[in-house]
Design a protein around this motif. Structure first.
Motif, PDB file in Angstrom:
ATOM      1  N   GLY A  47    -116.113 -23.964  -3.505  1.00 20.73           N
ATOM      2  CA  GLY A  47    -115.759 -22.357  -3.489  1.00 20.73           C
ATOM      3  C   GLY A  47    -114.586 -22.321  -4.606  1.00 20.73           C
ATOM      4  O   GLY A  47    -113.729 -23.436  -4.464  1.00 20.73           O
ATOM      5  N   ILE A  48    -114.477 -21.403  -5.329  1.00 20.28           N
ATOM      6  CA  ILE A  48    -113.547 -21.269  -6.174  1.00 20.28           C
ATOM      7  C   ILE A  48    -112.853 -19.891  -5.776  1.00 20.28           C
ATOM      8  O   ILE A  48    -113.573 -18.723  -5.615  1.00 20.28           O
ATOM      9  CB  ILE A  48    -114.024 -20.851  -7.795  1.00 20.28           C
ATOM     10  CG1 ILE A  48    -115.120 -21.922  -8.116  1.00 20.28           C
ATOM     11  CG2 ILE A  48    -112.742 -20.874  -8.698  1.00 20.28           C
ATOM     12  CD1 ILE A  48    -114.754 -23.381  -8.054  1.00 20.28           C
ATOM     13  N   TYR A  49    -111.420 -19.876  -5.798  1.00 17.36           N
ATOM     14  CA  TYR A  49    -110.666 -18.916  -4.945  1.00 17.36           C
ATOM     15  C   TYR A  49    -109.391 -18.675  -6.084  1.00 17.36           C
ATOM     16  O   TYR A  49    -108.883 -19.414  -6.743  1.00 17.36           O
ATOM     17  CB  TYR A  49    -110.086 -19.346  -3.548  1.00 17.36           C
ATOM     18  CG  TYR A  49    -111.264 -19.676  -2.720  1.00 17.36           C
ATOM     19  CD1 TYR A  49    -111.917 -18.760  -1.937  1.00 17.36           C
ATOM     20  CD2 TYR A  49    -111.762 -21.059  -2.892  1.00 17.36           C
ATOM     21  CE1 TYR A  49    -112.884 -19.009  -1.237  1.00 17.36           C
ATOM     22  CE2 TYR A  49    -112.800 -21.540  -2.029  1.00 17.36           C
ATOM     23  CZ  TYR A  49    -113.381 -20.381  -1.258  1.00 17.36           C
ATOM     24  OH  TYR A  49    -114.227 -20.755  -0.363  1.00 17.36           O
ATOM     25  N   VAL A  50    -108.927 -17.437  -6.063  1.00 22.68           N
ATOM     26  CA  VAL A  50    -107.719 -16.971  -6.652  1.00 22.68           C
ATOM     27  C   VAL A  50    -106.854 -16.434  -5.572  1.00 22.68           C
ATOM     28  O   VAL A  50    -107.397 -15.347  -4.741  1.00 22.68           O
ATOM     29  CB  VAL A  50    -107.723 -16.010  -7.841  1.00 22.68           C
ATOM     30  CG1 VAL A  50    -106.595 -15.699  -8.398  1.00 22.68           C
ATOM     31  CG2 VAL A  50    -108.589 -17.044  -9.013  1.00 22.68           C
ATOM     32  N   VAL A  62    -104.949 -20.939  -8.216  1.00 24.27           N
ATOM     33  CA  VAL A  62    -106.449 -21.299  -8.124  1.00 24.27           C
ATOM     34  C   VAL A  62    -106.468 -22.391  -7.340  1.00 24.27           C
ATOM     35  O   VAL A  62    -105.983 -23.215  -7.217  1.00 24.27           O
ATOM     36  CB  VAL A  62    -106.715 -21.567  -9.501  1.00 24.27           C
ATOM     37  CG1 VAL A  62    -108.413 -21.734  -9.436  1.00 24.27           C
ATOM     38  CG2 VAL A  62    -106.480 -20.470 -10.583  1.00 24.27           C
ATOM     39  N   HIS A  63    -107.629 -22.111  -6.586  1.00 23.18           N
ATOM     40  CA  HIS A  63    -108.163 -23.096  -5.454  1.00 23.18           C
ATOM     41  C   HIS A  63    -109.659 -23.415  -5.782  1.00 23.18           C
ATOM     42  O   HIS A  63    -110.463 -22.683  -5.805  1.00 23.18           O
ATOM     43  CB  HIS A  63    -108.048 -22.812  -4.056  1.00 23.18           C
ATOM     44  CG  HIS A  63    -106.676 -22.695  -3.859  1.00 23.18           C
ATOM     45  ND1 HIS A  63    -106.037 -23.587  -2.668  1.00 23.18           N
ATOM     46  CD2 HIS A  63    -105.407 -21.783  -3.832  1.00 23.18           C
ATOM     47  CE1 HIS A  63    -104.631 -23.453  -2.674  1.00 23.18           C
ATOM     48  NE2 HIS A  63    -104.475 -22.111  -3.368  1.00 23.18           N
ATOM     49  N   VAL A  64    -110.047 -24.884  -5.884  1.00 24.23           N
ATOM     50  CA  VAL A  64    -111.159 -25.313  -6.149  1.00 24.23           C
ATOM     51  C   VAL A  64    -111.254 -26.368  -4.696  1.00 24.23           C
ATOM     52  O   VAL A  64    -110.882 -27.240  -4.671  1.00 24.23           O
ATOM     53  CB  VAL A  64    -111.462 -26.293  -7.318  1.00 24.23           C
ATOM     54  CG1 VAL A  64    -112.858 -26.944  -7.401  1.00 24.23           C
ATOM     55  CG2 VAL A  64    -111.160 -25.342  -8.340  1.00 24.23           C
ATOM     56  N   HIS A  65    -112.159 -25.863  -4.019  1.00 27.21           N
ATOM     57  CA  HIS A  65    -112.384 -26.430  -2.493  1.00 27.21           C
ATOM     58  C   HIS A  65    -113.452 -27.018  -2.548  1.00 27.21           C
ATOM     59  O   HIS A  65    -114.654 -26.051  -2.398  1.00 27.21           O
ATOM     60  CB  HIS A  65    -111.938 -25.398  -1.308  1.00 27.21           C
ATOM     61  CG  HIS A  65    -111.699 -26.008  -0.092  1.00 27.21           C
ATOM     62  ND1 HIS A  65    -110.946 -27.024   0.180  1.00 27.21           N
ATOM     63  CD2 HIS A  65    -112.280 -25.657   1.142  1.00 27.21           C
ATOM     64  CE1 HIS A  65    -110.888 -27.336   1.314  1.00 27.21           C
ATOM     65  NE2 HIS A  65    -111.783 -26.471   2.120  1.00 27.21           N
ATOM     66  N   MET A  66    -113.755 -28.190  -2.258  1.00 24.84           N
ATOM     67  CA  MET A  66    -115.249 -28.727  -2.055  1.00 24.84           C
ATOM     68  C   MET A  66    -115.638 -28.970  -0.819  1.00 24.84           C
ATOM     69  O   MET A  66    -115.053 -29.366   0.305  1.00 24.84           O
ATOM     70  CB  MET A  66    -115.008 -30.172  -3.097  1.00 24.84           C
ATOM     71  CG  MET A  66    -115.258 -29.920  -4.542  1.00 24.84           C
ATOM     72  SD  MET A  66    -114.418 -31.367  -5.220  1.00 24.84           S
ATOM     73  CE  MET A  66    -112.717 -30.829  -5.410  1.00 24.84           C
ATOM     74  N   PHE A  67    -116.923 -28.678  -0.475  1.00 26.56           N
ATOM     75  CA  PHE A  67    -117.241 -28.663   0.752  1.00 26.56           C
ATOM     76  C   PHE A  67    -118.076 -29.728   1.540  1.00 26.56           C
ATOM     77  O   PHE A  67    -118.743 -29.686   2.547  1.00 26.56           O
ATOM     78  CB  PHE A  67    -118.459 -27.300   0.892  1.00 26.56           C
ATOM     79  CG  PHE A  67    -117.725 -25.936   0.657  1.00 26.56           C
ATOM     80  CD1 PHE A  67    -116.576 -25.606   1.476  1.00 26.56           C
ATOM     81  CD2 PHE A  67    -118.255 -25.088  -0.332  1.00 26.56           C
ATOM     82  CE1 PHE A  67    -116.006 -24.512   1.320  1.00 26.56           C
ATOM     83  CE2 PHE A  67    -117.450 -23.900  -0.709  1.00 26.56           C
ATOM     84  CZ  PHE A  67    -116.513 -23.428   0.198  1.00 26.56           C
ATOM     85  N   GLY A  68    -118.206 -30.837   0.654  1.00 26.15           N
ATOM     86  CA  GLY A  68    -118.866 -32.121   1.461  1.00 26.15           C
ATOM     87  C   GLY A  68    -120.273 -32.422   0.835  1.00 26.15           C
ATOM     88  O   GLY A  68    -120.759 -31.415   0.256  1.00 26.15           O
ATOM     89  N   THR A  69    -120.593 -33.519   1.149  1.00 28.30           N
ATOM     90  CA  THR A  69    -122.096 -33.815   0.863  1.00 28.30           C
ATOM     91  C   THR A  69    -122.290 -34.858   1.981  1.00 28.30           C
ATOM     92  O   THR A  69    -121.800 -35.506   2.696  1.00 28.30           O
ATOM     93  CB  THR A  69    -121.994 -34.511  -0.666  1.00 28.30           C
ATOM     94  OG1 THR A  69    -123.299 -34.698  -0.944  1.00 28.30           O
ATOM     95  CG2 THR A  69    -121.335 -35.918  -0.586  1.00 28.30           C
TER      96      THR A  69
END
Length: 338
Positions: free
Chosen positions: A179-182, A284-291
């Motif tokens: 997810g990409i956030y500002v 800015v946040h780049v938050h990875m959700f797992g796999t």
């Protein structure tokens, strides 16, 4: 709609939008970050802001990828204000690989030889997610595993090298959705969209001891090339591949989206942005959700020069990165005393 950033024919950053098959340069926009700031100021959607700008020349993103001209789909003017973070044990099936990895490590050290089979911390956390990771709307659920990867200096553009330091034990891919956030001026997190991500990690180091997880995640990561604007599809079927010496060494499907997760996105977002340090205006946040899929679980040990390719329908051009192992970074750090 998809957004990306490229180097144009003059070598300058350009924003590209794609709605369907044709990708075109967006005129009058200096960067994706500036476009997002415009949307925040106007209290408008990103799509509305895009439609307020003219389209320029069409571009071939696959050709630009081959030429090394694809950039990260969003960056911050100051790399220290872009944060790479993530969550683990969030996908159905994700605990099986982790649990087996840590159980094997215990067996190798003889820690469980004379004991009854134990439930690992990984399995405990996964079960917590199954039981409490999907709360009612507007309510927080159980918090997930969380990790920090670094700031914008650790973000590698599509096509770039993911470099493992000399002190690493291993380096392997993790295909994920990010997810990409500002963060808006009032501290509110604003979701821009979603992108493919390679959450590059050291799985051998992690396997030695679960408490080494934090160390194993402090590695570069890549995301993009294109950013999906709008809602995340509930059921994502992607493919992760490793190419070696011009041939496919390993290939496996991966699943993502809430239909394949033990947590809701809203719950994962809450437990990241509940911390004020992550709600600083402009960041800015780049938050990875797992796999739940990684080649290491299938006995693959990546080598210098391997190329990882991550793709999924609806996310545009595949994310490709070369893996590089740098022994020059193994020297002991000497601290200077003032």
């Amino acid at each position: 709609m998809l957004i990306s950033q490229i180097l144009d024919d003059a070598g300058k950053l350009a924003v590209v939008v794609r709605d369907g098959s044709e990708a075109c340069i967006l005129k009058g926009v200096a960067s994706t970050y500036d476009l997002v700031q415009e949307a925040i100021r106007r209290v408008a959607s990103l799509t509305e802001c895009i439609r307020g700008h003219d389209l320029g020349a069409a571009v071939d993103l696959e050709k630009l990828a081959a030429e090394g001209r694809l950039l990260l789909p969003v960056t911050h003017p100051d790399a220290a204000h872009l944060h790479l973070t993530g969550t683990g044990l969030t996908h159905l099936g994700s605990a099986a690989t982790r649990d087996a990895m840590h159980a094997k490590a215990r067996a190798e050290t003889g820690a469980a030889a004379a004991e009854e089979p134990q439930v690992t911390d990984s399995m405990k956390m996964f079960r917590m997610g199954l039981e409490g990771g999907r709360p009612e709307s507007g309510k927080p659920g159980v918090q997930p595993e969380w990790f920090y990867k670094g700031n914008g200096t650790c973000a590698v553009a599509p096509g770039g090298d993911l470099v493992s330091p000399g002190f690493c034990e291993d380096g392997g891919e993790e295909p994920e959705i990010a997810g990409i956030y500002v963060i808006a001026g009032d501290g509110t997190p604003v979701r821009v969209g979603f992108a493919l991500a390679n959450e590059f990690s050291d799985h051998v180091m992690e396997r030695q001891n679960y408490l080494f997880l934090a160390h194993s995640k402090l590695r570069p990561a890549s995301f993009g090339p294109e950013l999906l604007v709008g809602d995340l599809p509930a059921d994502i079927h992607g493919t992760s591949r490793i190419h070696r010496d011009g041939a496919v060494l390993w290939e496996k499907p991966f699943l993502s989206g809430e239909a394949n997760m033990s947590h809701t996105l809203a719950n994962l977002e809450h437990h990241h942005f509940k911390y004020g340090v992550f709600c600083q205006p402009g960041d800015v946040h780049v938050h990875m959700f797992g796999t739940a899929t990684l080649s290491f679980a299938d006995g693959i040990s990546c080598r210098d020069g391997d190329e990882v390719e991550i793709s999924a329908p609806g996310f545009g051009v595949p994310l490709r990165n070369r893996l590089v192992f740098n022994p020059a970074q193994s020297a002991t750090v000497q601290v200077k005393v003032l």
